[in-house]
Design a protein around this motif. Structure first.
Motif, PDB file in Angstrom:
ATOM      1  N   ASP A 185      91.821 -71.566 -29.582  1.00 56.23           N
ATOM      2  CA  ASP A 185      92.592 -71.188 -28.403  1.00 56.23           C
ATOM      3  C   ASP A 185      92.358 -72.246 -27.321  1.00 56.23           C
ATOM      4  O   ASP A 185      91.277 -72.831 -27.248  1.00 56.23           O
ATOM      5  CB  ASP A 185      92.178 -69.811 -27.888  1.00 56.23           C
ATOM      6  CG  ASP A 185      93.290 -69.134 -27.090  1.00 56.23           C
ATOM      7  OD1 ASP A 185      93.929 -68.216 -27.637  1.00 56.23           O
ATOM      8  OD2 ASP A 185      93.532 -69.544 -25.940  1.00 56.23           O
ATOM      9  N   ARG A 186      93.361 -72.459 -26.476  1.00 53.86           N
ATOM     10  CA  ARG A 186      93.243 -73.479 -25.439  1.00 53.86           C
ATOM     11  C   ARG A 186      92.652 -72.907 -24.149  1.00 53.86           C
ATOM     12  O   ARG A 186      92.402 -73.654 -23.196  1.00 53.86           O
ATOM     13  CB  ARG A 186      94.592 -74.115 -25.158  1.00 53.86           C
ATOM     14  CG  ARG A 186      95.642 -73.180 -24.588  1.00 53.86           C
ATOM     15  CD  ARG A 186      96.988 -73.876 -24.435  1.00 53.86           C
ATOM     16  NE  ARG A 186      96.886 -75.038 -23.575  1.00 53.86           N
ATOM     17  CZ  ARG A 186      97.883 -75.888 -23.348  1.00 53.86           C
ATOM     18  NH1 ARG A 186      99.042 -75.700 -23.961  1.00 53.86           N
ATOM     19  NH2 ARG A 186      97.731 -76.914 -22.537  1.00 53.86           N
ATOM     20  N   ASP A 212      93.999 -77.005 -29.329  1.00 55.39           N
ATOM     21  CA  ASP A 212      95.442 -76.859 -29.175  1.00 55.39           C
ATOM     22  C   ASP A 212      96.057 -76.532 -30.525  1.00 55.39           C
ATOM     23  O   ASP A 212      95.670 -77.123 -31.552  1.00 55.39           O
ATOM     24  CB  ASP A 212      96.022 -78.180 -28.638  1.00 55.39           C
ATOM     25  CG  ASP A 212      97.416 -78.017 -28.078  1.00 55.39           C
ATOM     26  OD1 ASP A 212      98.262 -77.426 -28.775  1.00 55.39           O
ATOM     27  OD2 ASP A 212      97.656 -78.482 -26.957  1.00 55.39           O
ATOM     28  N   TYR A 214      98.807 -77.429 -31.547  1.00 50.24           N
ATOM     29  CA  TYR A 214      99.509 -78.610 -32.046  1.00 50.24           C
ATOM     30  C   TYR A 214      98.564 -79.636 -32.672  1.00 50.24           C
ATOM     31  O   TYR A 214      99.007 -80.543 -33.376  1.00 50.24           O
ATOM     32  CB  TYR A 214     100.283 -79.290 -30.914  1.00 50.24           C
ATOM     33  CG  TYR A 214     101.401 -78.462 -30.333  1.00 50.24           C
ATOM     34  CD1 TYR A 214     102.442 -77.985 -31.123  1.00 50.24           C
ATOM     35  CD2 TYR A 214     101.416 -78.159 -28.974  1.00 50.24           C
ATOM     36  CE1 TYR A 214     103.473 -77.228 -30.578  1.00 50.24           C
ATOM     37  CE2 TYR A 214     102.453 -77.406 -28.416  1.00 50.24           C
ATOM     38  CZ  TYR A 214     103.472 -76.943 -29.223  1.00 50.24           C
ATOM     39  OH  TYR A 214     104.494 -76.200 -28.679  1.00 50.24           O
ATOM     40  N   LEU A 235     105.443 -71.135 -26.951  1.00 52.98           N
ATOM     41  CA  LEU A 235     105.424 -72.563 -27.230  1.00 52.98           C
ATOM     42  C   LEU A 235     106.778 -73.211 -27.006  1.00 52.98           C
ATOM     43  O   LEU A 235     107.821 -72.633 -27.323  1.00 52.98           O
ATOM     44  CB  LEU A 235     104.982 -72.804 -28.675  1.00 52.98           C
ATOM     45  CG  LEU A 235     103.630 -72.205 -29.084  1.00 52.98           C
ATOM     46  CD1 LEU A 235     103.317 -72.567 -30.530  1.00 52.98           C
ATOM     47  CD2 LEU A 235     102.519 -72.686 -28.160  1.00 52.98           C
TER      48      LEU A 235
END
Length: 339
Positions: A185-186, A212, A214, A235
């Motif tokens: 998790d960011r 991230d 990504y 997102l």
């Protein structure tokens, strides 16, 4: 009889030297319970930070522990290497938990965990109103989770990754199945919530990391199950997230996505930062195909009664196509289910 992976003689000597010291053995016992920072260990051991850092360096050099950066924090945990982990588990299991030093260490560890729980509860309380508003629009979480468990089945999973782990709920839900779980998790605040929830549930085979979706900080081509739970609608590029998730899968691994069917609740975009108002099955099928995945199953959980105009939760299960066998026409099955 050898029961686990072998360790070369010189490496074993280094491991034994690193572990055969009271403070370092105490550190290994503590890290077998949870991830800890240098400050945590300094508080528990009652030693100076330079001394604790020196112990950690020796354990790192021996490959018994690993260091992971989480923003400005450095978290330490037991190594994920199978041979090292098996060695540490075997040694720690033989330490008397009622030994005075161990008993004192675990009491201090419990105090640190309690502070984590309090911080997590404070964050959750601040944000619970918005989460509860969204939950009221769809079927109860328990119904969706029962469907997820049915879809995933009861087979053993070596490795699971939960992208956008949030509160860590999926790591908790599937903990009985996997050997090793990682949540990404960011948000450091959400990681604190997830860590507290997993500790409260007694989940010791999972960890959470800052990262991230990504560019998740985990190995590629190594994981049996990757999950993305109510994350895609936040997102700006869901297709890229799906492609990255697919790269994490080992041949035949599965990707499980939970999100909403298309809807018209604009307030979720305006008030709750939803960038997408749900996803159509056709769109998901196209994204899976681009990521070289075969769809295995699609399910919907629609609200009923007074909430009938609410959100339909959809679940898409796809599989890495590299080990599909002849005769397994998964996409035909998916189209039949969509119809």
């Amino acid at each position: 009889m050898q029961t686990g992976p072998a360790i070369r003689l010189e490496a074993m000597v280094d491991i034994l030297k690193a572990a055969a010291e009271p403070s370092r053995l105490r550190i290994l016992a503590l890290l077998s319970r949870t991830d800890l920072t240098v400050s945590d260990l300094t508080e528990i051991l009652g030693q100076s930070q330079p001394r604790v850092s020196r112990h950690l360096k020796l354990l790192l050099d021996a490959g018994l522990i690993a260091r992971h950066q989480e923003g400005s924090w450095a978290l330490f945990r037991l190594s994920e290497e199978e041979a090292a982990r098996e060695f540490v588990d075997g040694v720690v299991a033989r330490i008397d938990p009622m030994d005075p030093a161990s008993d004192r260490d675990f009491e201090r560890l419990e105090a640190i965990r309690q502070r984590r729980q309090e911080r997590a509860a404070e964050y959750f309380d601040k944000n619970a109103a918005s989460w509860d508003q969204i939950r009221s629009l769809h079927v109860p979480d328990a119904a969706v989770e029962a469907g997820l468990k049915e879809l995933v089945g009861e087979g053993r999973i070596q490795s699971m990754v939960d992208l956008g782990t949030g509160t860590g709920r999926l790591l908790e839900l599937f903990a009985p199945l996997y050997r090793r779980g990682v949540g990404i998790d960011r948000s450091r605040e959400m990681l604190a919530v997830a860590r507290a929830n997993l500790e409260r549930a007694g989940v010791t085979n999972a960890q959470v990391r800052l990262g991230d979706v990504y560019a998740p900080p985990v190995e590629r081509d190594m994981h049996d199950l990757v999950t993305i739970h109510l994350v895609l609608h936040y997102l700006d590029d869901p297709a890229a997230a799906i492609r990255e998730a697919a790269r994490l899968l080992r041949p035949g691994g599965r990707l499980l996505i939970v999100d909403f069917a298309p809807h018209s609740h604009e307030f979720l975009r305006e008030e709750h930062a939803h960038l997408r108002l749900g996803f159509a099955d056709r769109q998901m099928l196209d994204w899976f195909a681009e990521a070289d995945l075969e769809i295995s199953n699609i399910r919907g959980f629609a609200p009923k009664g007074e909430a009938a105009e609410g959100l339909t939760v959809k679940v898409w299960l796809a599989r890495d196509r590299r080990i599909l066998v002849a005769g397994g026409d998964a996409e035909t099955q998916a189209h039949e289910e969509i119809a």
